[in-house]
Design an enzyme around this catalytic site. Structure first.
Site, PDB file in Angstrom:
ATOM      1  N   TYR A  53      -3.353  -0.249  10.036  1.00 41.62           N
ATOM      2  CA  TYR A  53      -3.197  -0.608   8.626  1.00 41.62           C
ATOM      3  C   TYR A  53      -1.783  -0.281   8.144  1.00 41.62           C
ATOM      4  O   TYR A  53      -1.121  -1.112   7.503  1.00 41.62           O
ATOM      5  CB  TYR A  53      -4.232   0.168   7.816  1.00 41.62           C
ATOM      6  CG  TYR A  53      -4.295  -0.122   6.357  1.00 41.62           C
ATOM      7  CD1 TYR A  53      -3.665   0.711   5.430  1.00 41.62           C
ATOM      8  CD2 TYR A  53      -5.008  -1.208   5.872  1.00 41.62           C
ATOM      9  CE1 TYR A  53      -3.747   0.465   4.073  1.00 41.62           C
ATOM     10  CE2 TYR A  53      -5.104  -1.460   4.505  1.00 41.62           C
ATOM     11  CZ  TYR A  53      -4.466  -0.613   3.616  1.00 41.62           C
ATOM     12  OH  TYR A  53      -4.549  -0.866   2.274  1.00 41.62           O
ATOM     13  N   SER A  63       0.845  -1.199   0.000  1.00 39.71           N
ATOM     14  CA  SER A  63       0.000   0.000   0.000  1.00 39.71           C
ATOM     15  C   SER A  63       0.877   1.245   0.000  1.00 39.71           C
ATOM     16  O   SER A  63       2.078   1.169   0.284  1.00 39.71           O
ATOM     17  CB  SER A  63      -0.864  -0.020   1.268  1.00 39.71           C
ATOM     18  OG  SER A  63      -1.361   1.265   1.590  1.00 39.71           O
TER      19      SER A  63
END
Ligand code: NAP
Ligand code: GCO
Length: 267
Positions: A161, A148
């Site tokens: 996250y 990500s």
């Protein structure tokens, strides 16, 4: 010299895309299927797997589907054993399954933090560790970890996250250190901001985050799942046989961009 078609031909290769019933995972499964792979998709939801089969059918493709929880070591062993029995050993693994919880650190229950780490970081460890021995025995394999922008950036409310995706980038490199000598290529993909259900809450209904993404992305658009799938096809194919431990960012230029002053240098 191989032809371009041969370089990207996945005919007969067994590919597992975790959490691939929609969004980025579905796009990856479809393109791998179109390249000839025998695609397997798992999810937590049998209903979503039904919809996944329909999506593959619309493209004239078949898909092997199975319910198992990527965070549960025993369930992963059961699922992979079933795939190995029905389809053959996994030759291409895409660790795509993931969750996000957008909660400020001081408000985030520790259990929530741990759940995100479990799905986004521990699960790729569990699934890869289960699949790798057969790849090692065959001296061949591809592992693609879905990283990500938050593998390199932080931002408020996504501490769990970012912790997981940052760790996943380094887990990718550690897998490379241990398994590249067996002709296994382990790489990550770092999508930018992609239009999926996961980003719906920060993209739709005039959410101010949309403005931030549009100014931080030089390409001036949200990414599409297919943009990410194209990169996955490269990393799943022979064309990437000497690419290892790399995080391939598919971000419309976000990482290249410090910021943008409205009106400056606009054509
Ligand atoms: P998504 O729409 O939320 O899909 C995630 C998938 O993972 C869902 O199918 C979900 O199944 C599955 N999943 C969650 N927990 C699971 C578990 N324990 N076992 C099995 N499957 C599980 O996400 P997406 O936007 O397509 O993203 C896919 C991946 O790319 C994720 O790893 C995400 O972090 C990453 N990513 C996304 C973006 C973006 O902008 N969208 C950008 C960078 C990275 P259920 O729906 O049944 O829960
Ligand atoms: C967020 C977004 C991001 C994207 C993606 C960016 O809340 O910031 O959900 O985390 O999902 O990971 O690369």
């Amino acid at each position: 010299m191989e032809t371009i078609k041969e370089l990207f031909d996945l005919t007969g290769k067994v590919a597992l895309v975790t959490g691939g019933t929609h969004g980025i995972g579905l796009a990856i499964g479809l393109i791998l299927g179109k390249a000839g792979a025998r695609v397997c998709v798992n999810d937590l939801s049998a209903e979503k797997l039904d919809l996944c089969r329909e999506a593959f059918g619309k493209e004239g493709l078949s898909v092997y589907t199975l319910v198992f929880d990527v965070t549960d070591e025993k369930d992963v062993d059961r699922g992979i054993s079933q795939i190995e029995a029905d389809q053959g050993p996994v030759e291409i693994l895409v660790n795509n399954a993931g969750i996000i919880k957008r909660i400020p650190i001081l408000n985030m229950p520790v259990a929530d933090y741990k759940q995100v780490i479990d799905v986004d970081l521990v699960a790729p460890f569990i699934v890869s560790r289960r699949v790798a021995p057969a790849m090692i025995a065959r001296r061949s394999g591809k592992i693609i970890n879905m990283c990500s922008m938050m593998s390199v950036y932080g931002r408020n409310t996504v501490s769990a996250y970012a912790s997981a995706k940052g760790g996943l980038a380094l887990l990718t490199r550690n897998m490379t250190c241990e398994w590249a000598k067996y002709n296994i290529q382990i790489n990550g993909i770092g999508p930018g901001y992609i239009e999926t259900a996961q980003t719906g809450p920060i993209r739709e209904n005039g959410h101010p985050f949309n403005d931030l993404v549009m100014t931080r992305t030089p390409a001036g658009r949200w990414g599409q799942p297919e943009d990410v799938a194209n990169a996955a096809l490269f990393l799943a194919s022979r064309a990437s046989d000497f690419v290892n431990g790399h995080i391939l960012f598919v971000d419309g230029g976000i990482l290249a961009n410090f910021g943008y002053v409205k009106g400056e240098n606009d054509l």
